[in-house]
Design a protein around this motif. Structure first.
Motif, PDB file in Angstrom:
ATOM      1  N   ALA A   1      23.054   1.080  12.626  1.00 45.90           N
ATOM      2  CA  ALA A   1      24.414   0.593  12.858  1.00 45.90           C
ATOM      3  C   ALA A   1      25.058   1.330  14.027  1.00 45.90           C
ATOM      4  N   LEU A   2      24.872   2.656  14.074  1.00 43.43           N
ATOM      5  CA  LEU A   2      25.423   3.446  15.184  1.00 43.43           C
ATOM      6  C   LEU A   2      24.789   3.031  16.503  1.00 43.43           C
ATOM      7  N   ALA A   3      23.455   2.909  16.506  1.00 40.90           N
ATOM      8  CA  ALA A   3      22.755   2.554  17.750  1.00 40.90           C
ATOM      9  C   ALA A   3      23.157   1.164  18.226  1.00 40.90           C
ATOM     10  N   ASP A   4      23.227   0.203  17.311  1.00 40.74           N
ATOM     11  CA  ASP A   4      23.580  -1.171  17.695  1.00 40.74           C
ATOM     12  C   ASP A   4      25.019  -1.247  18.218  1.00 40.74           C
TER      13      ASP A   4
ATOM     14  N   ASP B   1      17.467   8.602  20.487  1.00 41.33           N
ATOM     15  CA  ASP B   1      16.603   9.463  19.669  1.00 41.33           C
ATOM     16  C   ASP B   1      17.107   9.384  18.230  1.00 41.33           C
ATOM     17  N   ARG B   2      16.336   8.708  17.355  1.00 34.98           N
ATOM     18  CA  ARG B   2      16.778   8.571  15.964  1.00 34.98           C
ATOM     19  C   ARG B   2      16.564   9.843  15.162  1.00 34.98           C
ATOM     20  N   ASN B   3      16.028  10.867  15.814  1.00 30.08           N
ATOM     21  CA  ASN B   3      15.962  12.201  15.229  1.00 30.08           C
ATOM     22  C   ASN B   3      15.143  12.236  13.930  1.00 30.08           C
ATOM     23  N   GLY B   4      14.106  11.420  13.872  1.00 33.14           N
ATOM     24  CA  GLY B   4      13.225  11.416  12.707  1.00 33.14           C
ATOM     25  C   GLY B   4      13.656  10.504  11.584  1.00 33.14           C
TER      26      GLY B   4
ATOM     27  N   SER C   1      21.166  11.568  20.576  1.00 36.10           N
ATOM     28  CA  SER C   1      20.561  11.977  19.314  1.00 36.10           C
ATOM     29  C   SER C   1      21.555  11.784  18.178  1.00 36.10           C
ATOM     30  N   VAL C   2      21.041  11.403  17.006  1.00 37.94           N
ATOM     31  CA  VAL C   2      21.884  11.132  15.860  1.00 37.94           C
ATOM     32  C   VAL C   2      21.517  12.069  14.701  1.00 37.94           C
ATOM     33  N   PHE C   3      22.502  12.452  13.949  1.00 39.84           N
ATOM     34  CA  PHE C   3      22.280  13.283  12.756  1.00 39.84           C
ATOM     35  C   PHE C   3      23.245  12.802  11.683  1.00 39.84           C
TER      36      PHE C   3
ATOM     37  N   ARG D   1       7.183  13.757  16.674  1.00 40.54           N
ATOM     38  CA  ARG D   1       6.490  12.702  17.420  1.00 40.54           C
ATOM     39  C   ARG D   1       7.435  12.050  18.427  1.00 40.54           C
ATOM     40  N   ILE D   2       8.657  11.792  17.985  1.00 43.03           N
ATOM     41  CA  ILE D   2       9.636  11.150  18.866  1.00 43.03           C
ATOM     42  C   ILE D   2       9.987  12.054  20.032  1.00 43.03           C
TER      43      ILE D   2
END
Length: 218
Positions: free
Chosen positions: A107-110, A95-98, A29-31, A14-15
């Motif tokens: 925390a990473l995004a902020d 992109d929080r990758n789901g 993108s994060v994993f 969806r994202i």
């Protein structure tokens, strides 16, 4: 566990339908795994990875010994933002990758967002300083130009007075003291012109620096 993975994959699809990275605004993108977290910045139009960072990055190797996994995620977020800024990537879409937006992901995004905000604030401060320096240099140039007119006129008058004193002294109508006084005033006026010319050069150098030029004394 299987249902969680299916749910994440659905959210991921969806994202990805809504988010796509471009050359001007790539996708971050994060994993994450149980031990590590990764971030990469991607230009989906070309399929290129423009930047990447993780808890395995050499730049973070010595700073992850202490602290929680959330602290480590913050450091990865700050690092990926610094790498992007160094490569002139000043905007990304996250992109929080789901994953759900909490814990290490948030925390990473902020942290990345805070690093961008700090860089923007520093840039705005530099711009304000540059504008102020330009304004000060322009005012100084205008002041020098105005004073130069009066100083040149005064210097011309003192030069005429000196020539007149010389003529009168030759004719026996003026003393040596009067001649030396006229010569002193002439030298003072010419020195004032020279000082203003030097000030004008310094003002131009300041203006050149303020608009982004470099200068070093020869």
């Amino acid at each position: 566990m299987a249902m969680r993975l299916v749910g994440r994959e659905r959210r991921k699809l969806r994202i990805r339908k809504r988010i796509s990275g471009t050359s001007t605004q790539p996708r971050m993108s994060v994993f994450r795994t149980a031990k590590h977290i990764y971030a990469q910045v991607i230009d989906d139009s070309t399929g290129r990875t423009l930047a990447h960072a993780s808890t395995l990055s050499k730049d973070l190797a010595s700073s992850l010994d202490d602290g929680t996994k959330t602290d480590a995620a913050k450091k990865v977020g700050a690092l990926i933002a610094r790498i992007c800024l160094a490569r002139n990537i000043d905007r990304v879409v996250f992109d929080r990758n789901g994953y759900l937006y909490h814990g290490r992901v948030s925390a990473l995004a902020d942290a990345a967002r805070a690093q961008y905000a700090a860089a923007e604030a520093a840039y705005r401060g530099k711009v304000r300083n540059a504008v102020r320096e330009v304004e000060e240099a322009m005012v100084r140039l205008a002041s020098v130009a105005e004073r130069m007119k009066d100083t040149l006129a005064a210097a011309a008058g003192y030069r005429e007075s000196l020539e007149g004193a010389r003529t009168r002294q030759r004719a026996g109508l003026a003393s040596l003291i009067e001649l030396e006084e006229a010569r002193r005033l002439d030298i003072g006026a010419r020195s004032a012109v020279t000082a203003l010319a030097h000030e004008r050069v310094q003002a131009w150098i300041a203006l050149y620096r303020a608009v982004g030029g470099g200068w070093s004394a020869p």
